[in-house]
Scaffold this motif. Structure first.
Motif, short mmCIF file in Angstrom:
data_model
loop_
_atom_site.label_atom_id
_atom_site.label_comp_id
_atom_site.label_asym_id
_atom_site.label_seq_id
_atom_site.Cartn_x
_atom_site.Cartn_y
_atom_site.Cartn_z
N GLU A 107 12.26 31.81 -9.33
CA GLU A 107 12.02 33.23 -9.57
C GLU A 107 13.18 34.01 -8.98
OE1 GLU A 107 8.58 36.58 -8.41
OE2 GLU A 107 8.34 34.48 -7.81
N SER A 108 13.50 35.13 -9.59
CA SER A 108 14.59 35.95 -9.04
C SER A 108 14.18 37.41 -8.96
CB SER A 108 15.85 35.80 -9.92
OG SER A 108 15.61 36.25 -11.23
N ARG A 109 14.66 38.06 -7.95
CA ARG A 109 14.54 39.51 -7.77
C ARG A 109 15.95 40.02 -7.47
NH1 ARG A 109 9.25 40.58 -5.49
NH2 ARG A 109 7.77 39.24 -6.63
N LYS A 110 16.16 41.27 -7.53
CA LYS A 110 17.48 41.82 -7.27
C LYS A 110 17.96 41.39 -5.88
CE LYS A 110 20.21 46.07 -7.35
NZ LYS A 110 20.18 47.55 -7.53
N GLY A 111 19.02 40.58 -5.86
CA GLY A 111 19.59 40.13 -4.59
C GLY A 111 18.88 38.95 -3.96
N TRP A 112 17.87 38.37 -4.64
CA TRP A 112 17.08 37.30 -4.04
C TRP A 112 16.74 36.21 -5.05
CZ3 TRP A 112 15.64 37.29 1.14
CH2 TRP A 112 15.87 38.48 1.84
N TYR A 113 16.58 34.98 -4.54
CA TYR A 113 16.10 33.87 -5.34
C TYR A 113 14.96 33.18 -4.60
CZ TYR A 113 20.40 34.10 -8.16
OH TYR A 113 21.41 34.50 -8.97
N ARG A 114 13.92 32.85 -5.34
CA ARG A 114 12.85 32.02 -4.78
C ARG A 114 13.14 30.59 -5.23
NH1 ARG A 114 6.53 31.80 -6.53
NH2 ARG A 114 5.77 30.47 -4.83
N VAL A 115 13.24 29.67 -4.26
CA VAL A 115 13.65 28.30 -4.56
C VAL A 115 12.62 27.29 -4.07
CG1 VAL A 115 16.09 28.92 -4.46
CG2 VAL A 115 14.95 28.08 -2.38
N LEU A 116 12.63 26.11 -4.71
CA LEU A 116 11.84 24.99 -4.21
C LEU A 116 12.54 24.39 -3.00
CD1 LEU A 116 10.53 22.85 -7.24
CD2 LEU A 116 9.17 23.83 -5.38
N LEU A 117 11.77 24.00 -2.00
CA LEU A 117 12.34 23.45 -0.77
C LEU A 117 11.94 21.98 -0.62
CD1 LEU A 117 11.54 26.47 1.57
CD2 LEU A 117 13.76 25.88 0.58
N PRO A 118 12.72 21.19 0.12
CA PRO A 118 12.43 19.75 0.28
C PRO A 118 11.56 19.40 1.47
CG PRO A 118 14.57 20.24 1.20
CD PRO A 118 14.06 21.54 0.62
N SER A 119 11.05 20.38 2.18
CA SER A 119 10.26 20.12 3.39
C SER A 119 8.79 19.86 3.07
CB SER A 119 10.38 21.31 4.35
OG SER A 119 11.71 21.59 4.68
N LYS A 120 8.07 19.39 4.08
CA LYS A 120 6.61 19.30 3.98
C LYS A 120 6.02 20.67 4.32
CE LYS A 120 6.31 14.47 5.54
NZ LYS A 120 5.74 13.57 6.56
N PRO A 121 4.84 21.01 3.77
CA PRO A 121 4.08 20.26 2.78
C PRO A 121 4.74 20.30 1.41
CG PRO A 121 3.07 22.38 3.15
CD PRO A 121 4.17 22.25 4.17
N ASN A 122 4.35 19.40 0.52
CA ASN A 122 4.93 19.35 -0.81
C ASN A 122 4.79 20.68 -1.54
OD1 ASN A 122 5.75 16.70 -0.59
ND2 ASN A 122 3.93 15.85 -1.57
#
Length: 259
Positions: A107-122
């Protein structure tokens, strides 16, 4: 399927620290961004396959399609629970497991990205500022269907191949949902697989494996009789021809594990 702590490759599943990751030439350890001071970063957990994080949103569309848009922090960046958040929850390093950190954008917003992360929890996600990131788009994607024990790799609309695979057993199932190609690692010594391809997910039933965090991965297996069976500790064992194709997928590329 997990990751080994004693600096050795873990038997049936995962990325051990005795592996040498495939890293682009000239890539050095990256310092933190100017906004993130060394002292402040030291107090925050890192978003890596070795950590468990809290206070961040979960992916609620586990089987949704990812666009293939991926980003790489050239320096360590802060991770926030929401765009424009006042306080960061964690940091995302420029490298992990010896490879550059590339994560898929959801997902993206102005100046920002929401990303999947490799940490727990899944299926953990977080917001990072778009400034200071390298961007790319991967046309590759891998789909594993647990019910048929089958792997399909696509490049755009072209199917690169279909293979039978071995998946997690009843007590150590392979986690479902969308994830991504986290790293590419090569064992220093000859072992059951010439390459280990860690994903951004962990075993749902094993907190650790071989002393490591239980990271799930694609890897080969010398005994072809396992393919088409549910016999692993959670990792996905693939034929040699499939491993070669998977190894060409750019880091951050989407991987979907369907029931």
């Amino acid at each position: 399927m997990p990751l080994a702590a004693p600096r050795r490759l873990i038997g049936a599943a995962l990325v051990a620290a005795s592996l040498v990751a495939s890293t682009p030439a000239g890539v050095a350890a990256a310092p933190v961004t100017s906004a993130a001071t060394t002292e402040a970063v030291a107090k925050l957990p890192q978003a890596t396959t070795f950590t468990t994080l809290s206070g961040l949103p979960a992916d609620t569309d586990l089987y949704g399609k990812l666009s293939g848009f991926v980003v790489h922090p050239v320096r360590t960046v802060y991770v926030y629970a929401q765009p424009g958040g006042a306080k960061p929850v964690a940091t995302l390093p420029a490298k992990q497991l010896g490879s550059q950190t590339w994560v898929p954008v959801m997902e993206s917003r102005k100046g920002w990205y929401r990303v999947l992360l490799p940490s727990k929890p899944n299926h953990l996600t977080g917001w990072i500022k778009s400034k200071g990131l390298k961007t790319a788009r991967s046309s590759h994607r891998a789909i594993v269907t647990l019910s048929t024990k089958q792997l399909i790799v696509m490049k755009g609309k072209k199917k690169l191949g279909t293979w039978p695979v071995a998946i997690g057993g009843p007590e150590t199932p392979t986690p479902t949902g969308r994830t991504f190609m986290l790293a590419l690692m090569s064992p220093k010594k000859k072992t059951y697989s010439p390459l280990i391809l860690p994903l951004g997910t962990h075993s749902p039933t094993l907190d650790t494996f071989g002393g490591g965090p239980g990271t799930v991965a694609f890897h080969g297996w010398p005994d072809k009789k396992v393919f088409g069976k549910a016999v692993t500790h959670g990792c996905i064992r693939v034929p040699a021809s499939a491993l070669k194709v998977l190894a060409k997928m750019p880091l951050g590329s989407p991987v979907l594990v369907a029931p």
